[in-house]
Design a protein around this motif. Sequence first.
Motif, PDB file in Angstrom:
ATOM      1  N   GLU A 117       0.777  -1.135   0.079  1.00  0.00           N
ATOM      2  CA  GLU A 117       0.095   0.042  -0.019  1.00  0.00           C
ATOM      3  C   GLU A 117       0.804   1.297  -0.222  1.00  0.00           C
ATOM      4  O   GLU A 117       1.976   1.383   0.440  1.00  0.00           O
ATOM      5  CB  GLU A 117      -0.994   0.043   1.195  1.00  0.00           C
ATOM      6  N   SER A 118       0.203   2.406  -0.326  1.00  0.00           N
ATOM      7  CA  SER A 118       0.987   3.694  -0.372  1.00  0.00           C
ATOM      8  C   SER A 118       0.100   4.665  -0.110  1.00  0.00           C
ATOM      9  O   SER A 118      -0.971   4.595   0.096  1.00  0.00           O
ATOM     10  CB  SER A 118       1.363   3.725  -1.837  1.00  0.00           C
ATOM     11  N   THR A 119       0.809   5.964   0.404  1.00  0.00           N
ATOM     12  CA  THR A 119       0.014   7.293   0.435  1.00  0.00           C
ATOM     13  C   THR A 119       0.541   7.997  -0.168  1.00  0.00           C
ATOM     14  O   THR A 119       1.916   7.960  -0.523  1.00  0.00           O
ATOM     15  CB  THR A 119      -0.158   7.593   2.019  1.00  0.00           C
ATOM     16  N   PRO A 120      -0.008   9.575  -0.409  1.00  0.00           N
ATOM     17  CA  PRO A 120       0.682  10.408  -1.178  1.00  0.00           C
ATOM     18  C   PRO A 120       1.987  10.807  -0.408  1.00  0.00           C
ATOM     19  O   PRO A 120       2.885  11.565  -0.925  1.00  0.00           O
ATOM     20  CB  PRO A 120      -0.293  11.444  -1.139  1.00  0.00           C
ATOM     21  N   GLN A 121       2.013  10.750   0.852  1.00  0.00           N
ATOM     22  CA  GLN A 121       3.147  11.191   1.583  1.00  0.00           C
ATOM     23  C   GLN A 121       4.529  10.094   1.591  1.00  0.00           C
ATOM     24  O   GLN A 121       5.709  10.451   1.757  1.00  0.00           O
ATOM     25  CB  GLN A 121       2.957  11.493   3.075  1.00  0.00           C
ATOM     26  N   HIS A 122       4.021   8.929   1.170  1.00  0.00           N
ATOM     27  CA  HIS A 122       4.991   7.794   1.334  1.00  0.00           C
ATOM     28  C   HIS A 122       5.080   6.815   0.014  1.00  0.00           C
ATOM     29  O   HIS A 122       3.815   6.678  -0.429  1.00  0.00           O
ATOM     30  CB  HIS A 122       5.091   6.935   2.559  1.00  0.00           C
ATOM     31  N   ASP A 123       6.217   6.407  -0.540  1.00  0.00           N
ATOM     32  CA  ASP A 123       6.243   5.299  -1.572  1.00  0.00           C
ATOM     33  C   ASP A 123       5.581   4.244  -1.216  1.00  0.00           C
ATOM     34  O   ASP A 123       5.337   4.122   0.075  1.00  0.00           O
ATOM     35  CB  ASP A 123       7.736   5.146  -1.979  1.00  0.00           C
ATOM     36  N   ALA A 124       5.289   3.283  -2.209  1.00  0.00           N
ATOM     37  CA  ALA A 124       4.422   1.982  -1.550  1.00  0.00           C
ATOM     38  C   ALA A 124       5.462   1.461  -0.810  1.00  0.00           C
ATOM     39  O   ALA A 124       6.798   1.160  -1.009  1.00  0.00           O
ATOM     40  CB  ALA A 124       4.178   1.405  -2.886  1.00  0.00           C
ATOM     41  N   SER A 125       4.965   0.514   0.062  1.00  0.00           N
ATOM     42  CA  SER A 125       5.646  -0.363   1.126  1.00  0.00           C
ATOM     43  C   SER A 125       4.777  -1.457   1.051  1.00  0.00           C
ATOM     44  O   SER A 125       3.877  -1.914   0.998  1.00  0.00           O
ATOM     45  CB  SER A 125       5.647   0.243   2.447  1.00  0.00           C
ATOM     46  N   THR A 126       5.512  -2.876   1.261  1.00  0.00           N
ATOM     47  CA  THR A 126       5.100  -3.900   1.163  1.00  0.00           C
ATOM     48  C   THR A 126       5.420  -4.725   2.763  1.00  0.00           C
ATOM     49  O   THR A 126       6.503  -4.833   3.153  1.00  0.00           O
ATOM     50  CB  THR A 126       5.739  -5.021   0.277  1.00  0.00           C
ATOM     51  N   TYR A 127       4.491  -5.126   3.282  1.00  0.00           N
ATOM     52  CA  TYR A 127       4.445  -5.917   4.526  1.00  0.00           C
ATOM     53  C   TYR A 127       3.538  -7.119   4.820  1.00  0.00           C
ATOM     54  O   TYR A 127       2.553  -7.135   4.210  1.00  0.00           O
ATOM     55  CB  TYR A 127       4.354  -4.831   5.603  1.00  0.00           C
ATOM     56  N   THR A 128       3.952  -8.000   5.544  1.00  0.00           N
ATOM     57  CA  THR A 128       3.142  -8.845   5.934  1.00  0.00           C
ATOM     58  C   THR A 128       2.469  -9.036   7.447  1.00  0.00           C
ATOM     59  O   THR A 128       2.973  -8.236   8.326  1.00  0.00           O
ATOM     60  CB  THR A 128       4.043 -10.193   6.117  1.00  0.00           C
ATOM     61  N   THR A 129       1.143  -9.102   7.499  1.00  0.00           N
ATOM     62  CA  THR A 129       0.473  -8.851   8.670  1.00  0.00           C
ATOM     63  C   THR A 129      -0.393 -10.160   9.044  1.00  0.00           C
ATOM     64  O   THR A 129      -0.895 -11.084   8.151  1.00  0.00           O
ATOM     65  CB  THR A 129      -0.555  -7.567   8.691  1.00  0.00           C
ATOM     66  N   ARG A 130      -1.030 -10.187  10.329  1.00  0.00           N
ATOM     67  CA  ARG A 130      -1.636 -11.395  10.708  1.00  0.00           C
ATOM     68  C   ARG A 130      -3.096 -10.770  11.159  1.00  0.00           C
ATOM     69  O   ARG A 130      -3.022  -9.967  12.167  1.00  0.00           O
ATOM     70  CB  ARG A 130      -0.827 -11.945  11.838  1.00  0.00           C
ATOM     71  N   TYR A 131      -4.239 -11.171  10.957  1.00  0.00           N
ATOM     72  CA  TYR A 131      -5.385 -10.843  11.389  1.00  0.00           C
ATOM     73  C   TYR A 131      -5.942 -12.067  12.028  1.00  0.00           C
ATOM     74  O   TYR A 131      -6.052 -12.844  11.477  1.00  0.00           O
ATOM     75  CB  TYR A 131      -6.371 -10.390  10.292  1.00  0.00           C
ATOM     76  N   GLU A 132      -6.433 -11.824  13.044  1.00  0.00           N
ATOM     77  CA  GLU A 132      -7.679 -12.704  13.785  1.00  0.00           C
ATOM     78  C   GLU A 132      -8.956 -12.135  13.602  1.00  0.00           C
ATOM     79  O   GLU A 132      -9.297 -11.210  13.986  1.00  0.00           O
ATOM     80  CB  GLU A 132      -7.275 -12.846  15.119  1.00  0.00           C
ATOM     81  N   MET A 133      -9.883 -13.372  12.916  1.00  0.00           N
ATOM     82  CA  MET A 133     -11.222 -12.925  12.484  1.00  0.00           C
ATOM     83  C   MET A 133     -12.339 -13.624  13.475  1.00  0.00           C
ATOM     84  O   MET A 133     -12.133 -14.689  13.528  1.00  0.00           O
ATOM     85  CB  MET A 133     -11.385 -13.253  11.198  1.00  0.00           C
ATOM     86  N   ALA A 134     -13.332 -13.143  13.780  1.00  0.00           N
ATOM     87  CA  ALA A 134     -14.420 -13.641  14.415  1.00  0.00           C
ATOM     88  C   ALA A 134     -15.819 -13.416  13.829  1.00  0.00           C
ATOM     89  O   ALA A 134     -15.931 -11.970  13.787  1.00  0.00           O
ATOM     90  CB  ALA A 134     -14.271 -13.475  16.048  1.00  0.00           C
ATOM     91  N   GLU A 135     -16.454 -14.314  13.760  1.00  0.00           N
ATOM     92  CA  GLU A 135     -17.910 -13.878  12.972  1.00  0.00           C
ATOM     93  C   GLU A 135     -17.659 -12.846  11.866  1.00  0.00           C
ATOM     94  O   GLU A 135     -18.353 -12.115  11.464  1.00  0.00           O
ATOM     95  CB  GLU A 135     -18.846 -13.123  13.929  1.00  0.00           C
ATOM     96  N   TRP A 136     -16.580 -13.228  11.198  1.00  0.00           N
ATOM     97  CA  TRP A 136     -15.990 -12.738   9.971  1.00  0.00           C
ATOM     98  C   TRP A 136     -15.960 -10.976  10.158  1.00  0.00           C
ATOM     99  O   TRP A 136     -16.289 -10.217   9.162  1.00  0.00           O
ATOM    100  CB  TRP A 136     -16.693 -13.031   8.687  1.00  0.00           C
ATOM    101  N   LYS A 137     -15.446 -10.522  11.196  1.00  0.00           N
ATOM    102  CA  LYS A 137     -14.940  -9.219  11.544  1.00  0.00           C
ATOM    103  C   LYS A 137     -13.398  -9.249  12.008  1.00  0.00           C
ATOM    104  O   LYS A 137     -13.107 -10.457  12.582  1.00  0.00           O
ATOM    105  CB  LYS A 137     -15.899  -8.449  12.295  1.00  0.00           C
ATOM    106  N   ILE A 138     -12.559  -8.350  11.768  1.00  0.00           N
ATOM    107  CA  ILE A 138     -11.356  -8.441  12.319  1.00  0.00           C
ATOM    108  C   ILE A 138     -11.297  -8.184  13.878  1.00  0.00           C
ATOM    109  O   ILE A 138     -11.732  -6.891  14.135  1.00  0.00           O
ATOM    110  CB  ILE A 138     -10.450  -7.384  11.280  1.00  0.00           C
ATOM    111  N   VAL A 139     -10.786  -8.938  14.744  1.00  0.00           N
ATOM    112  CA  VAL A 139     -10.794  -8.610  15.923  1.00  0.00           C
ATOM    113  C   VAL A 139      -9.247  -8.177  16.567  1.00  0.00           C
ATOM    114  O   VAL A 139      -9.295  -7.745  17.649  1.00  0.00           O
ATOM    115  CB  VAL A 139     -11.363  -9.776  16.925  1.00  0.00           C
ATOM    116  N   GLU A 140      -8.304  -8.710  15.963  1.00  0.00           N
ATOM    117  CA  GLU A 140      -7.013  -8.558  16.379  1.00  0.00           C
ATOM    118  C   GLU A 140      -6.203  -8.295  14.915  1.00  0.00           C
ATOM    119  O   GLU A 140      -6.631  -9.137  13.837  1.00  0.00           O
ATOM    120  CB  GLU A 140      -6.325  -9.731  17.096  1.00  0.00           C
ATOM    121  N   GLY A 141      -4.906  -7.604  15.070  1.00  0.00           N
ATOM    122  CA  GLY A 141      -4.252  -7.503  13.994  1.00  0.00           C
ATOM    123  C   GLY A 141      -2.856  -7.225  14.374  1.00  0.00           C
ATOM    124  O   GLY A 141      -2.756  -6.236  15.299  1.00  0.00           O
ATOM    125  N   ALA A 142      -1.772  -7.660  13.564  1.00  0.00           N
ATOM    126  CA  ALA A 142      -0.475  -7.434  14.011  1.00  0.00           C
ATOM    127  C   ALA A 142       0.290  -7.283  12.710  1.00  0.00           C
ATOM    128  O   ALA A 142      -0.210  -7.878  11.662  1.00  0.00           O
ATOM    129  CB  ALA A 142       0.075  -8.558  14.750  1.00  0.00           C
TER     130      ALA A 142
END
Length: 544
Positions: free
Chosen positions: A519-544
């Motif tokens: 992802e990118s923003t007008p203030q920063h160049d595009a960056s690639t990162y890995t993240t882990r989401y915990e989902m319950a009843e198909w909403k995100i309840v935790e993210g790292a």
Amino acid sequence: LYRILGAEPHFLGDGIRRAYEAKFSKPPQYAFSNDALISRRQILQAACETLADPTSRREYNQSLVDDAILTQIPFDKVPGALCVLQEAGETELVLEIGQGLLRERLPKTFKQDVVLAMALAFVDVSRDAMALSPPDFIAACEMLERALKLLQEEGATSLAPDLQAQIDETLEEITPRCVLELLALPLDDERREEGLLGVRNILWAVGGGGAAAIAGGFTREDFMNEAFLHMTAAEQVELFVATPSTIPAESFEAYGVALALVAQAFVGKKPHLIQDADNLFQQLQQTKIEIDFALERGLCALLVGELDQCRSWLGLDTDSSPYRNPSIIEFIMENALPGLCKLLETWLVFPRFRDTKETRFKLGDYYDDPTVLRYLERLESPLAAAAAIAKIGAVQASVINALKKAFPASVQIMCAGVVIGLVTLVGLKFLPPKMDARVAEALVRKWQSVKSEAFGPDHCLGRLHEVLDGEMLKIWTDRAAEIAERGWSYDYTLEDLNIDSVTISQNGRRAVVETTLKESTPQHDASTYTTRYEMAEWKIVEGA
């Protein structure tokens, strides 16, 4: 003259000339005829000469004060004048003059110029409608449809093809929002029929699959859930029945329609619809998803007085029943008899349907209805006798005693079973789709879109609850509120997304999803990162 040049009254002569040069050097984007462009240039040039000369400008300014200004335009220059007026934002004037001209017999090129100026004016009005807060999508769609119809019928299929393509693309993007606005109109508003038809067109065009993407940033399931909030129970059932067999229903659709049938049964005094609801629950059982729907089938049996079936579905007759739920048995053993009538009234709450979300159902109104009583009598249901004896309505000791005398062994099971139904159905009100990589990707993409809205220049925090829950919702709501308070903004753009893994819990209600995002923003160049989401009843309840 100031407006058509894009100039201000305080501009000096050089400023007027620069405004003219800027306007002249940027011709209209779409294909007006050479005659119209020449007329446009002549009108702009005349405006520049009038305002750049001190004497003529003084006279012109005085005429503005006296409100006595009248500029004669030769008839052959009218297309150029309409072009200039449209660029200056005089949409009402362009449409008024244009509609009058189209009643006349006009030369082909002249007519096409008039049509193009009017179409652009309609597009301008649609942009203004979408810029409102909240946007008026109904008006925006109407203006775009009128522009497209005008270009195709009064102009020609080859007239401004780029503009026609742009209008088509915009209509496709905003039509889901327009349909939702139409559905939200009062139930007696005839325009709601357009919304009901629009729901069918959108859902049937995309086919099956709750995670399938449609225009406007919706998944099919998201759009259905939002549309259903504005539809009556009967309308939801009609949509379900009318859907072509080539588009298989998702589990959450069938479940919602089963509840709609129960709501219809009470609102319309049509107890036979309970059997239709039970048939849908039976079909859901046969899909072999993790929920067995025995409780729902037991409640359907209860509502038409089939007490033995209710006992069977609740697993109360034998310890070896596959439907026996220890929490139900424990509840029955530990709780005193609170009364059949009040418990049923408590369970009969249907916020998913527009015509019932504010309704408090009174069982007396239902069971006192002759049609309902005749139906129960044909089934030889003990509820019919109980209703006649107790005049079902408020919960009183005399009512409970009458019910105990009518069927002493069953009434305690019935009362406790219904309250369990209330607890369980709350959790199943919106049955989520089975988690897989497609569902995970749709949720993460929606989260990125909602995050961009929350942290963007408009600071729209209202949709965070659609994708986040628990501590995750609190953290990101506080963070977005702080950014808005400081007057900052970050316009996130998701450039790439890959679902690396999906791990689902044993009960199927939680999942851990690992993703790689760019992802990118007008203030920063595009960056690639890995993240882990915990989902319950198909909403995100935790993210790292």
